[in-house]
Design an enzyme around this catalytic site. Structure first.
Site, mmCIF file in Angstrom:
data_model
loop_
_atom_site.group_PDB
_atom_site.id
_atom_site.type_symbol
_atom_site.label_atom_id
_atom_site.label_comp_id
_atom_site.label_asym_id
_atom_site.label_seq_id
_atom_site.Cartn_x
_atom_site.Cartn_y
_atom_site.Cartn_z
ATOM 1 N N ARG A 11 41.354 48.845 40.382
ATOM 2 C CA ARG A 11 41.724 49.380 41.746
ATOM 3 C C ARG A 11 42.393 50.403 41.571
ATOM 4 O O ARG A 11 42.772 51.455 42.551
ATOM 5 C CB ARG A 11 42.254 48.167 42.511
ATOM 6 C CG ARG A 11 40.969 47.366 43.234
ATOM 7 C CD ARG A 11 41.548 46.179 43.654
ATOM 8 N NE ARG A 11 42.349 46.112 44.627
ATOM 9 C CZ ARG A 11 43.484 45.116 44.791
ATOM 10 N NH1 ARG A 11 43.534 43.952 44.152
ATOM 11 N NH2 ARG A 11 44.375 45.201 45.671
ATOM 12 N N ARG B 66 43.707 36.446 46.068
ATOM 13 C CA ARG B 66 42.482 37.298 46.644
ATOM 14 C C ARG B 66 41.606 37.559 45.261
ATOM 15 O O ARG B 66 42.162 37.637 44.115
ATOM 16 C CB ARG B 66 43.113 38.584 47.052
ATOM 17 C CG ARG B 66 42.809 38.883 48.454
ATOM 18 C CD ARG B 66 43.550 39.927 49.043
ATOM 19 N NE ARG B 66 42.951 41.345 48.233
ATOM 20 C CZ ARG B 66 43.488 42.379 48.776
ATOM 21 N NH1 ARG B 66 44.460 42.704 49.968
ATOM 22 N NH2 ARG B 66 42.882 43.481 48.129
ATOM 23 N N ARG C 218 50.862 37.626 45.073
ATOM 24 C CA ARG C 218 50.376 37.643 46.475
ATOM 25 C C ARG C 218 49.525 36.481 46.900
ATOM 26 O O ARG C 218 48.656 36.045 46.153
ATOM 27 C CB ARG C 218 49.655 38.809 46.823
ATOM 28 C CG ARG C 218 48.952 38.746 48.213
ATOM 29 C CD ARG C 218 48.553 40.307 48.675
ATOM 30 N NE ARG C 218 47.501 40.964 47.548
ATOM 31 C CZ ARG C 218 47.062 41.917 47.950
ATOM 32 N NH1 ARG C 218 47.710 42.912 48.794
ATOM 33 N NH2 ARG C 218 46.258 42.469 47.036
ATOM 34 N N ARG D 159 40.402 56.377 52.748
ATOM 35 C CA ARG D 159 40.572 55.940 51.247
ATOM 36 C C ARG D 159 40.126 57.022 50.399
ATOM 37 O O ARG D 159 40.127 56.907 49.182
ATOM 38 C CB ARG D 159 39.795 54.748 51.121
ATOM 39 C CG ARG D 159 40.059 53.591 50.250
ATOM 40 C CD ARG D 159 41.275 53.144 50.224
ATOM 41 N NE ARG D 159 41.350 51.802 49.404
ATOM 42 C CZ ARG D 159 41.569 50.714 50.087
ATOM 43 N NH1 ARG D 159 41.950 50.615 51.271
ATOM 44 N NH2 ARG D 159 41.700 49.800 49.218
ATOM 45 N N LYS E 46 51.236 47.792 52.484
ATOM 46 C CA LYS E 46 50.720 48.395 53.512
ATOM 47 C C LYS E 46 50.480 47.211 54.452
ATOM 48 O O LYS E 46 50.788 47.199 55.737
ATOM 49 C CB LYS E 46 49.408 49.047 53.234
ATOM 50 C CG LYS E 46 49.476 50.260 52.335
ATOM 51 C CD LYS E 46 48.209 51.098 51.860
ATOM 52 C CE LYS E 46 47.058 49.971 51.406
ATOM 53 N NZ LYS E 46 47.461 49.524 49.904
HETATM 54 P P1 AP5 Z 1 50.588 44.042 50.720
HETATM 55 O O1 AP5 Z 1 51.332 44.027 51.744
HETATM 56 O O2 AP5 Z 1 49.329 42.777 50.541
HETATM 57 O O3 AP5 Z 1 50.026 45.175 49.808
HETATM 58 P P2 AP5 Z 1 48.952 46.272 50.150
HETATM 59 O O4 AP5 Z 1 49.549 47.592 50.030
HETATM 60 O O5 AP5 Z 1 48.604 45.957 51.710
HETATM 61 O O6 AP5 Z 1 47.897 46.071 49.023
HETATM 62 P P3 AP5 Z 1 46.220 45.739 48.928
HETATM 63 O O7 AP5 Z 1 45.981 45.131 47.787
HETATM 64 O O8 AP5 Z 1 45.878 45.025 50.490
HETATM 65 O O9 AP5 Z 1 45.935 47.180 49.059
HETATM 66 P P4 AP5 Z 1 44.534 47.746 48.749
HETATM 67 O O10 AP5 Z 1 44.552 48.951 49.432
HETATM 68 O O11 AP5 Z 1 44.111 47.382 47.276
HETATM 69 O O12 AP5 Z 1 43.340 46.416 49.445
HETATM 70 P P5 AP5 Z 1 42.521 46.421 50.834
HETATM 71 O O13 AP5 Z 1 42.640 44.968 51.112
HETATM 72 O O14 AP5 Z 1 43.041 47.522 51.309
HETATM 73 O O15 AP5 Z 1 51.680 43.400 49.553
HETATM 74 C C1 AP5 Z 1 51.405 42.998 48.146
HETATM 75 C C2 AP5 Z 1 52.260 41.826 47.930
HETATM 76 O O16 AP5 Z 1 53.378 42.297 47.977
HETATM 77 C C3 AP5 Z 1 52.192 40.580 48.843
HETATM 78 O O17 AP5 Z 1 52.271 39.306 48.188
HETATM 79 C C4 AP5 Z 1 53.612 41.112 49.761
HETATM 80 O O18 AP5 Z 1 54.202 39.524 50.364
HETATM 81 C C5 AP5 Z 1 54.617 41.491 48.707
HETATM 82 N N1 AP5 Z 1 55.427 42.536 49.440
HETATM 83 C C6 AP5 Z 1 55.289 43.596 50.281
HETATM 84 N N2 AP5 Z 1 56.278 44.098 50.392
HETATM 85 C C7 AP5 Z 1 57.183 43.762 49.585
HETATM 86 C C8 AP5 Z 1 58.586 44.268 49.163
HETATM 87 N N3 AP5 Z 1 59.064 45.033 49.942
HETATM 88 N N4 AP5 Z 1 59.164 43.386 48.444
HETATM 89 C C9 AP5 Z 1 58.796 42.485 47.703
HETATM 90 N N5 AP5 Z 1 57.310 41.880 48.053
HETATM 91 C C10 AP5 Z 1 56.854 42.482 48.809
HETATM 92 O O19 AP5 Z 1 41.271 46.668 50.204
HETATM 93 C C11 AP5 Z 1 40.491 45.589 49.602
HETATM 94 C C12 AP5 Z 1 39.123 46.319 49.240
HETATM 95 O O20 AP5 Z 1 38.364 46.548 50.229
HETATM 96 C C13 AP5 Z 1 39.072 47.666 48.299
HETATM 97 O O21 AP5 Z 1 39.101 47.600 46.943
HETATM 98 C C14 AP5 Z 1 37.605 48.164 48.703
HETATM 99 O O22 AP5 Z 1 36.403 47.534 48.011
HETATM 100 C C15 AP5 Z 1 37.463 47.565 50.190
HETATM 101 N N6 AP5 Z 1 37.929 48.602 51.048
HETATM 102 C C16 AP5 Z 1 39.013 48.604 51.939
HETATM 103 N N7 AP5 Z 1 39.129 49.699 52.576
HETATM 104 C C17 AP5 Z 1 38.016 50.569 52.194
HETATM 105 C C18 AP5 Z 1 37.584 51.877 52.752
HETATM 106 N N8 AP5 Z 1 38.341 52.532 53.646
HETATM 107 N N9 AP5 Z 1 36.691 52.252 52.001
HETATM 108 C C19 AP5 Z 1 35.902 51.771 51.341
HETATM 109 N N10 AP5 Z 1 36.213 50.296 50.859
HETATM 110 C C20 AP5 Z 1 37.369 49.823 51.375
HETATM 111 MG MG MG Z 2 46.353 45.126 52.256
#
Ligand code: AP5
Ligand code: MG
Length: 246
Positions: free
Chosen positions: A200, A189, A156, A117, A42
């Protein structure tokens, strides 16, 4: 499980991106939510999609992480939940997104990465957009299998300075642990260690995945295979979203 054997591919930085090509043809705006499991890509895709459509990328995870590193009260509160892999309480997250969506740069379009979410946040988003006199155009679901999620998350690395997302195998910087874009230091991270990742994923299944059905019933959902090289996924995502842009 974690032994990686990635296909050889050209780096996204060594050839013109889809976004760069399309921007020459004119910018179009869209109001979009990106959903998908942790590690689906994402954040990676949000950067390219936002650039292509000239819309702000609003990532709740990024906003929380920048508050954590800045040591704000919001950061201190969020860190407890993030480190455990749990969702930050809705009232905190909703207020933060409401403020952000009300800013001028989000008037013509926006990309939400990581919000909503859960179903309660989805209803809250309806209310925010209603108050702003607008609606959501589309929810794009990045579909990847669990094995790929583990591969992506285990390698990552994030830039401390500009937040760009790298991968040690699939999208490595030229110099280990240094961001090509800004020279910033890369880090792992805190919530990317196996036990927290497993939690998660459970939280995703129980709280976030029901959004797929929710938006599908509203005819706002577009599902997309998010396997394959980053630039191919970007191309497919932009093609899917273009139909909704004005
Ligand atoms: P990446 O693009 O970083 O993946 P992502 O989908 O963004 O994964 P996240 O772990 O960031 O999602 P998340 O939803 O768990 O975390 P968030 O930060 O939102 O890609 C991952 C890896 O793959 C990278 O190394 C990239 O280079 C590689 N990659 C990408 N595409 C590729 C491809 N096509 N081929 C090969 N490699 C590839 O949330 C974190 C925390 O914040 C949550 O746990 C929660 O505590 C809090 N939080 C965030 N939003 C909310 C909300 N709305 N409500 C409550 N708490 C929240
Ligand atoms: Mg992300």
């Amino acid at each position: 499980m974690l032994a990686l054997d990635p296909p050889a591919r050209q780096s996204v930085r060594e050839r013109p991106t889809v976004a760069a090509k399309a921007n020459d043809e004119g910018k179009r705006r869209v109001r979009v939510v990106l959903v998908g499991p942790p590690g689906a890509g994402k954040g990676t895709q949000a950067e390219f999609i936002a650039e292509h459509f000239d819309i702000p990328k609003i990532s709740t995870g990024d906003i929380f992480r920048s508050n954590v590193s800045g040591g704000s009260d919001l950061g201190k509160l969020a860190k407890k939940y993030m480190d455990a892999g749990d969702l930050v309480p809705d009232e905190v997250t909703n207020a933060m997104v409401r403020d952000r969506l009300a800013q001028d740069d989000a008037k013509a379009g926006f990309l939400l990465d990581g919000f909503p979410r859960n179903i309660a946040q989805a209803y809250e988003l309806d209310s925010m957009l209603g108050d702003l006199g607008t609606t959501l155009d589309v929810v794009l679901d990045l579909e990847v299998d669990n094995e790929e999620v583990v591969r992506r998350l285990s390698g990552r690395r994030l830039c401390k300075k500009c937040g760009h997302v790298w991968h040690v195998e699939f999208d490595p910087p030229k110099v280990e642990d240094v961001c090509d874009k800004c020279g910033g230091e890369l880090y792992h991270r805190d919530d990317d260690y196996p036990e927290t990742v497993r939690h998660r994923l459970d939280v995703y299944v129980s709280q976030t995945r029901p959004l797929i059905e929710f938006y599908d019933q509203r005819k706002q959902l577009v599902g997309m295979d998010a396997h394959g090289p980053v630039e191919d996924v970007t191309e497919r995502a932009i093609e899917s979203l273009a139909a909704f842009a004005d």
